[in-house]
Design a protein around this motif. Structure first.
Motif, PDB file in Angstrom:
ATOM      1  N   UNK A   1     -81.079  -5.752  47.448  1.00 25.71           N
ATOM      2  CA  UNK A   1     -80.924  -4.362  47.862  1.00 25.71           C
ATOM      3  C   UNK A   1     -80.058  -3.619  46.844  1.00 25.71           C
ATOM      4  N   UNK A   2     -79.090  -4.316  46.253  1.00 29.53           N
ATOM      5  CA  UNK A   2     -78.254  -3.693  45.239  1.00 29.53           C
ATOM      6  C   UNK A   2     -79.092  -3.254  44.034  1.00 29.53           C
ATOM      7  N   UNK A   3     -79.973  -4.114  43.584  1.00 25.87           N
ATOM      8  CA  UNK A   3     -80.836  -3.762  42.442  1.00 25.87           C
ATOM      9  C   UNK A   3     -81.872  -2.713  42.833  1.00 25.87           C
ATOM     10  N   UNK A   4     -82.287  -2.727  44.098  1.00 23.50           N
ATOM     11  CA  UNK A   4     -83.280  -1.774  44.585  1.00 23.50           C
ATOM     12  C   UNK A   4     -82.681  -0.377  44.737  1.00 23.50           C
ATOM     13  N   UNK A   5     -81.500  -0.277  45.373  1.00 22.96           N
ATOM     14  CA  UNK A   5     -80.892   1.024  45.661  1.00 22.96           C
ATOM     15  C   UNK A   5     -79.846   1.466  44.646  1.00 22.96           C
ATOM     16  N   UNK A   6     -79.234   0.525  43.965  1.00 21.65           N
ATOM     17  CA  UNK A   6     -78.166   0.855  43.015  1.00 21.65           C
ATOM     18  C   UNK A   6     -78.536   1.915  41.989  1.00 21.65           C
ATOM     19  N   UNK A   7     -79.691   1.812  41.339  1.00 20.03           N
ATOM     20  CA  UNK A   7     -80.072   2.841  40.371  1.00 20.03           C
ATOM     21  C   UNK A   7     -80.206   4.235  40.997  1.00 20.03           C
ATOM     22  N   UNK A   8     -80.655   4.301  42.252  1.00 21.42           N
ATOM     23  CA  UNK A   8     -80.730   5.599  42.938  1.00 21.42           C
ATOM     24  C   UNK A   8     -79.330   6.165  43.174  1.00 21.42           C
ATOM     25  N   UNK A   9     -78.398   5.310  43.573  1.00 20.92           N
ATOM     26  CA  UNK A   9     -77.015   5.756  43.761  1.00 20.92           C
ATOM     27  C   UNK A   9     -76.440   6.266  42.444  1.00 20.92           C
ATOM     28  N   UNK A  10     -76.712   5.546  41.358  1.00 19.68           N
ATOM     29  CA  UNK A  10     -76.216   5.968  40.039  1.00 19.68           C
ATOM     30  C   UNK A  10     -76.796   7.326  39.648  1.00 19.68           C
ATOM     31  N   UNK A  11     -78.090   7.495  39.885  1.00 16.63           N
ATOM     32  CA  UNK A  11     -78.744   8.777  39.592  1.00 16.63           C
ATOM     33  C   UNK A  11     -78.145   9.894  40.441  1.00 16.63           C
ATOM     34  N   UNK A  12     -77.945   9.633  41.725  1.00 11.89           N
ATOM     35  CA  UNK A  12     -77.373  10.638  42.616  1.00 11.89           C
ATOM     36  C   UNK A  12     -75.950  11.002  42.234  1.00 11.89           C
ATOM     37  N   UNK A  13     -75.136  10.009  41.897  1.00 13.16           N
ATOM     38  CA  UNK A  13     -73.763  10.290  41.487  1.00 13.16           C
ATOM     39  C   UNK A  13     -73.724  11.094  40.190  1.00 13.16           C
ATOM     40  N   UNK A  14     -74.629  10.784  39.269  1.00 12.90           N
ATOM     41  CA  UNK A  14     -74.676  11.554  38.018  1.00 12.90           C
ATOM     42  C   UNK A  14     -75.060  13.008  38.305  1.00 12.90           C
ATOM     43  N   UNK A  15     -76.003  13.216  39.201  1.00  6.50           N
ATOM     44  CA  UNK A  15     -76.395  14.579  39.579  1.00  6.50           C
ATOM     45  C   UNK A  15     -75.252  15.290  40.319  1.00  6.50           C
ATOM     46  N   UNK A  16     -74.556  14.552  41.186  1.00  5.79           N
ATOM     47  CA  UNK A  16     -73.404  15.113  41.891  1.00  5.79           C
ATOM     48  C   UNK A  16     -72.339  15.533  40.896  1.00  5.79           C
ATOM     49  N   UNK A  17     -72.129  14.732  39.870  1.00  2.13           N
ATOM     50  CA  UNK A  17     -71.171  15.041  38.811  1.00  2.13           C
ATOM     51  C   UNK A  17     -71.555  16.360  38.125  1.00  2.13           C
ATOM     52  N   UNK A  18     -72.818  16.479  37.750  1.00  2.00           N
ATOM     53  CA  UNK A  18     -73.293  17.694  37.074  1.00  2.00           C
ATOM     54  C   UNK A  18     -73.107  18.916  37.953  1.00  2.00           C
ATOM     55  N   UNK A  19     -73.517  18.814  39.219  1.00  2.00           N
ATOM     56  CA  UNK A  19     -73.413  19.943  40.141  1.00  2.00           C
ATOM     57  C   UNK A  19     -71.940  20.295  40.406  1.00  2.00           C
TER      58      UNK A  19
END
Length: 156
Positions: A132-150
């Motif tokens: 589940x970490x490998x499955x969802x982890x990249x989505x969390x990373x993408x979301x956090x990067x977008x949150x950072x930008x916003x």
């Protein structure tokens, strides 16, 4: 084998905790940073309850990839924490506890996104191919990067 899983990712954001928390505690703002908002251009969204913070509810329904579900903010302690009760209805049923911790770091914030859940038949089968970490982890990373930008571009 454990009955639960936990996925967690952390990123430093060059914005004060209050600004980051404002993005997290208002589901209307999630469209700008959530990693799943763009998996279905025709995603149907609805909002209920409080405008933001405790009692705010977000429902979505979309294509096979987006699925259908409901989120409710169950705890909000500005600027440090937002806790979300997350229920997936489709493509499979699941119930998860999700939270965001926002800790001051220098002039910015260290944001940690964590999700826990029980392993179901479907998630156990998925686990045969990937955790589940490998499955969802990249989505969390993408979301956090977008949150950072916003958060970094949001007006003070």
């Amino acid at each position: 084998m454990a009955d639960t899983y936990t996925v967690s990712r952390t990123l430093v954001v060059d914005a004060p905790p209050e600004r980051v928390h404002a993005q997290l505690a208002d589901f209307h703002r999630w469209a700008a940073w959530s990693p799943w908002e763009d998996v279905d251009p025709a995603l149907e969204r609805s909002y209920e309850g409080a405008g933001s913070g405790v009692g705010a509810v977000y429902r979505w329904s979309g294509n096979r990839r987006a699925g259908r579900g409901r989120m409710e903010i169950t705890e909000s302690r500005p600027p440090a924490l937002v806790r979300v009760d997350l229920t997936f209805e489709k493509p499979f049923k699941a119930h998860n506890d999700t939270w965001f911790e926002v800790v001051p770091e220098g002039a910015g914030s260290r944001v940690t996104w964590t999700m826990t859940g029980r392993l179901t038949v479907v998630t156990r089968l998925m686990g045969l191919f990937s955790s589940m970490d490998k499955f969802l982890g990249p989505d969390f990373e993408k979301g956090l990067q977008r949150l950072k930008t916003v958060s970094e571009s949001a007006a003070a």
